[in-house]
Structure formats: structure tokens, C-alpha cells
Design a protein around this motif. Structure first.
Motif, PDB file in Angstrom:
ATOM      1  N   VAL A  74       1.286  -1.068  -0.573  1.00 44.38           N
ATOM      2  CA  VAL A  74      -0.100  -0.288  -0.257  1.00 44.38           C
ATOM      3  C   VAL A  74       1.205   1.074   0.016  1.00 44.38           C
ATOM      4  CG1 VAL A  74      -2.106   1.498   1.180  1.00 44.38           C
ATOM      5  CG2 VAL A  74      -1.701  -1.623   1.427  1.00 44.38           C
ATOM      6  N   TYR A  75       0.953   2.414  -1.187  1.00 45.86           N
ATOM      7  CA  TYR A  75       1.548   3.419  -1.054  1.00 45.86           C
ATOM      8  C   TYR A  75       0.738   4.439  -0.456  1.00 45.86           C
ATOM      9  CZ  TYR A  75       3.732   0.671  -4.386  1.00 45.86           C
ATOM     10  OH  TYR A  75       4.238  -0.417  -5.243  1.00 45.86           O
ATOM     11  N   GLU A  76       1.313   4.960   0.838  1.00 46.68           N
ATOM     12  CA  GLU A  76       0.409   6.448   1.339  1.00 46.68           C
ATOM     13  C   GLU A  76       0.759   7.678   1.356  1.00 46.68           C
ATOM     14  OE1 GLU A  76       1.134   4.852   5.571  1.00 46.68           O
ATOM     15  OE2 GLU A  76      -0.925   2.846   5.051  1.00 46.68           O
ATOM     16  N   ARG A  77       2.579   7.369   1.353  1.00 48.39           N
ATOM     17  CA  ARG A  77       2.699   8.849   0.768  1.00 48.39           C
ATOM     18  C   ARG A  77       3.699   8.794  -0.401  1.00 48.39           C
ATOM     19  NH1 ARG A  77      -1.760   9.826   3.278  1.00 48.39           N
ATOM     20  NH2 ARG A  77      -1.327  10.767   5.338  1.00 48.39           N
ATOM     21  N   HIS A 103       6.360  -4.845   6.977  1.00 52.26           N
ATOM     22  CA  HIS A 103       6.633  -3.504   6.582  1.00 52.26           C
ATOM     23  C   HIS A 103       6.077  -2.362   6.190  1.00 52.26           C
ATOM     24  CE1 HIS A 103       9.762  -6.981   6.314  1.00 52.26           C
ATOM     25  NE2 HIS A 103       8.488  -7.329   5.933  1.00 52.26           N
ATOM     26  N   GLU A 104       6.617  -1.301   8.220  1.00 50.13           N
ATOM     27  CA  GLU A 104       6.592   0.168   7.878  1.00 50.13           C
ATOM     28  C   GLU A 104       7.551   0.629   6.865  1.00 50.13           C
ATOM     29  OE1 GLU A 104       2.863   1.284  10.779  1.00 50.13           O
ATOM     30  OE2 GLU A 104       4.787   0.025  11.954  1.00 50.13           O
ATOM     31  N   ALA A 114       4.766   6.212   4.891  1.00 49.01           N
ATOM     32  CA  ALA A 114       5.126   6.522   3.279  1.00 49.01           C
ATOM     33  C   ALA A 114       4.421   5.283   2.750  1.00 49.01           C
ATOM     34  CB  ALA A 114       6.121   6.632   2.851  1.00 49.01           C
ATOM     35  N   ALA A 115       4.874   4.036   2.797  1.00 52.54           N
ATOM     36  CA  ALA A 115       3.836   2.470   2.562  1.00 52.54           C
ATOM     37  C   ALA A 115       4.049   1.440   3.655  1.00 52.54           C
ATOM     38  CB  ALA A 115       4.883   2.480   1.468  1.00 52.54           C
ATOM     39  N   THR A 116       3.184   0.969   3.447  1.00 54.16           N
ATOM     40  CA  THR A 116       2.877  -1.081   4.217  1.00 54.16           C
ATOM     41  C   THR A 116       3.250  -1.873   3.733  1.00 54.16           C
ATOM     42  OG1 THR A 116       0.989  -0.926   3.723  1.00 54.16           O
ATOM     43  CG2 THR A 116       1.558   0.278   6.200  1.00 54.16           C
ATOM     44  N   SER A 117       3.711  -3.358   3.485  1.00 55.08           N
ATOM     45  CA  SER A 117       3.914  -3.798   2.970  1.00 55.08           C
ATOM     46  C   SER A 117       3.161  -5.187   3.900  1.00 55.08           C
ATOM     47  CB  SER A 117       5.457  -4.403   1.969  1.00 55.08           C
ATOM     48  OG  SER A 117       4.789  -5.735   1.109  1.00 55.08           O
ATOM     49  N   LEU A 154      -1.116  -4.348  16.964  1.00 56.31           N
ATOM     50  CA  LEU A 154      -1.199  -4.426  15.490  1.00 56.31           C
ATOM     51  C   LEU A 154      -0.764  -3.379  15.191  1.00 56.31           C
ATOM     52  CD1 LEU A 154      -3.237  -6.814  14.854  1.00 56.31           C
ATOM     53  CD2 LEU A 154      -1.511  -7.137  15.194  1.00 56.31           C
ATOM     54  N   PRO A 155       0.010  -3.303  14.451  1.00 58.33           N
ATOM     55  CA  PRO A 155      -0.099  -2.039  13.177  1.00 58.33           C
ATOM     56  C   PRO A 155      -0.970  -1.403  12.404  1.00 58.33           C
ATOM     57  CG  PRO A 155       1.598  -3.104  12.621  1.00 58.33           C
ATOM     58  CD  PRO A 155       0.641  -3.902  13.411  1.00 58.33           C
ATOM     59  N   ASP A 156      -1.663   0.135  11.731  1.00 58.51           N
ATOM     60  CA  ASP A 156      -2.668   0.489  11.106  1.00 58.51           C
ATOM     61  C   ASP A 156      -2.342  -0.675   9.598  1.00 58.51           C
ATOM     62  OD1 ASP A 156      -3.179   1.777  13.361  1.00 58.51           O
ATOM     63  OD2 ASP A 156      -2.549   3.797  13.243  1.00 58.51           O
ATOM     64  N   GLY A 157      -3.108  -0.697  10.025  1.00 59.20           N
ATOM     65  CA  GLY A 157      -3.563  -1.684   8.460  1.00 59.20           C
ATOM     66  C   GLY A 157      -3.469  -3.165   7.910  1.00 59.20           C
ATOM     67  N   VAL A 158      -3.021  -3.935   8.823  1.00 57.19           N
ATOM     68  CA  VAL A 158      -2.732  -5.664   9.390  1.00 57.19           C
ATOM     69  C   VAL A 158      -4.003  -6.089   8.244  1.00 57.19           C
ATOM     70  CG1 VAL A 158      -2.585  -7.537  10.133  1.00 57.19           C
ATOM     71  CG2 VAL A 158      -0.758  -5.699  10.890  1.00 57.19           C
ATOM     72  N   GLY A 159      -3.814  -6.594   7.315  1.00 50.47           N
ATOM     73  CA  GLY A 159      -5.086  -7.539   6.879  1.00 50.47           C
ATOM     74  C   GLY A 159      -6.142  -6.893   5.578  1.00 50.47           C
ATOM     75  N   ARG A 160      -5.332  -5.262   5.433  1.00 50.40           N
ATOM     76  CA  ARG A 160      -5.820  -4.112   4.187  1.00 50.40           C
ATOM     77  C   ARG A 160      -6.706  -5.235   3.050  1.00 50.40           C
ATOM     78  NH1 ARG A 160      -3.203   0.854   3.384  1.00 50.40           N
ATOM     79  NH2 ARG A 160      -4.514   1.061   5.937  1.00 50.40           N
ATOM     80  N   GLN A 161      -6.915  -4.977   2.565  1.00 54.22           N
ATOM     81  CA  GLN A 161      -7.548  -5.871   1.302  1.00 54.22           C
ATOM     82  C   GLN A 161      -7.979  -4.760   0.067  1.00 54.22           C
ATOM     83  OE1 GLN A 161     -11.414  -8.299   1.755  1.00 54.22           O
ATOM     84  NE2 GLN A 161     -10.449  -9.258   3.220  1.00 54.22           N
TER      85      GLN A 161
END
Length: 166
Positions: A74-77, A103-104, A114-117, A154-161
Motif C-alpha cells: 500500500v502506497y500512502e505518501r 513492514h512499515e 509512506a507505505a506498508t507491505s 498491531l500496526p495500522d493496515g494489517v489485513g487490508r484488502q
């Protein structure tokens, strides 16, 4: 530079990469190309793999390793030339064969994520070229790592679809 990035008032797990964006990573839009986000995360994941005992020495000694079976970025910034980057890595779950990583990617220059993986890796026997159970002692140490990493929440965004436009 501090080893851990402070988030939500807590110190999160492990800094696995710190770097500064060079001009070679910048594209025609004058920001870091999307492929470079993936390479930064890949390098951080490699470093994290070394830290948790599944790195090059493990592969050489046991003829086993791990492979990615699912991944989501996920590309955030936006990231631009000269930005200082830091990747913080989490081990969120482990079972007999699989490991769940998150990974953040932080832009320390701008003070934002800026992104998560997120990815799932599977343990493999490299001679048989098939999935294989983790050795019990290693699995035990990885489970302890999971307990430590999720203490901060848990970090924000875990399990995002992916949600396509409707």
C-alpha cells in the motif's frame, strides 16, 4: 538516528533498513518510482530474515529457506529525492510452515508513514523444493518473537484488502 520510530506513543518492533533516496530512484514524476518502494521493502525483509534466524547461514546449514507466497503493498505518501527512509518490520504470526510479516516504510524527513507491505512466507526444503515444517526450536523462537512484536499492538493496515472502485 534513533533505531526505533515512535508511533502511537509506543516503540514498535525492529528497524530493518535506513537509507536516503538517491537520484537513480526518481522517475519522470519527480518522486520515487513504485518499483523502488518494493526494492526497499525487499531489502528490509532480507535484513529481518537474517535477524530472526532464517538468513543465509540457516539456508547454508539446513538446505531450507522461505519463499513469499502472498504480498500486498500500500502506497500512502509520496517520497522524493533526498528523503530519509526507515523500515520497521513485524513478525505477526507463525504456524508450522508459514510466517506473517508486516513492514512499515517511514519517511523520516517528513515524519510520516509512506507505505506498508504485508506478506506471508512459507518455509521450504530446498532439496525437495516443497514446503516443510519449521524446526521446533526455530518455530519456538519465532513464536516468542511474535509475542514481543505484538505487545505494542498491531500496526495500522494489517489485513487490508484491495477495494476496486464501484
Amino acid at each position: 538516528m534513533v533505531n526505533f520510530f515512535k508511533l502511537r506513543g509506543l516503540f514498535v518492533p525492529t528497524t530493518t533498513l535506513q537509507t536516503v533516496v538517491p537520484c537513480e530512484w526518481i522517475d519522470v514524476n519527480e518522486h520515487m518510482n513504485a518499483t523502488r518502494y518494493g526494492l526497499v521493502i525487499y531489502d528490509a525483509h532480507y535484513n529481518f530474515t537474517q535477524q530472526i534466524g532464517l538468513g543465509d547461514d540457516y539456508v547454508a546449514q539446513y538446505d531450507c529457506g522461505k519463499v513469499v507466497v502472498e504480498s500486498h503493498m500500500v502506497y500512502e505518501r509520496e517520497i522524493v529525492l533526498g528523503d530519509e527512509l526507515e523500515v520497521v518490520s513485524w513478525l505477526l504470526a507463525v504456524d508450522a510452515k508459514r510466517m506473517h510479516f508486516f513492514h512499515e516504510l517511514y519517511n523520516r524527513s517528513k515524519g510520516c508513514r509512506a507505505a506498508t507491505s504485508e506478506q506471508v512466507d512459507v518455509h521450504v526444503d530446498l532439496r525437495a523444493r516443497r514446503s516443510a515444517p519449521l524446526p521446533e526450536a526455530l518455530r519456538g523462537s519465532l513464536l516468542e518473537r511474535v509475542r514481543q512484536d505484538i505487545k505494542a499492538g498491531l500496526p495500522d493496515g494489517v489485513g487490508r484488502q484491495i477495494r476496486p472502485p464501484t
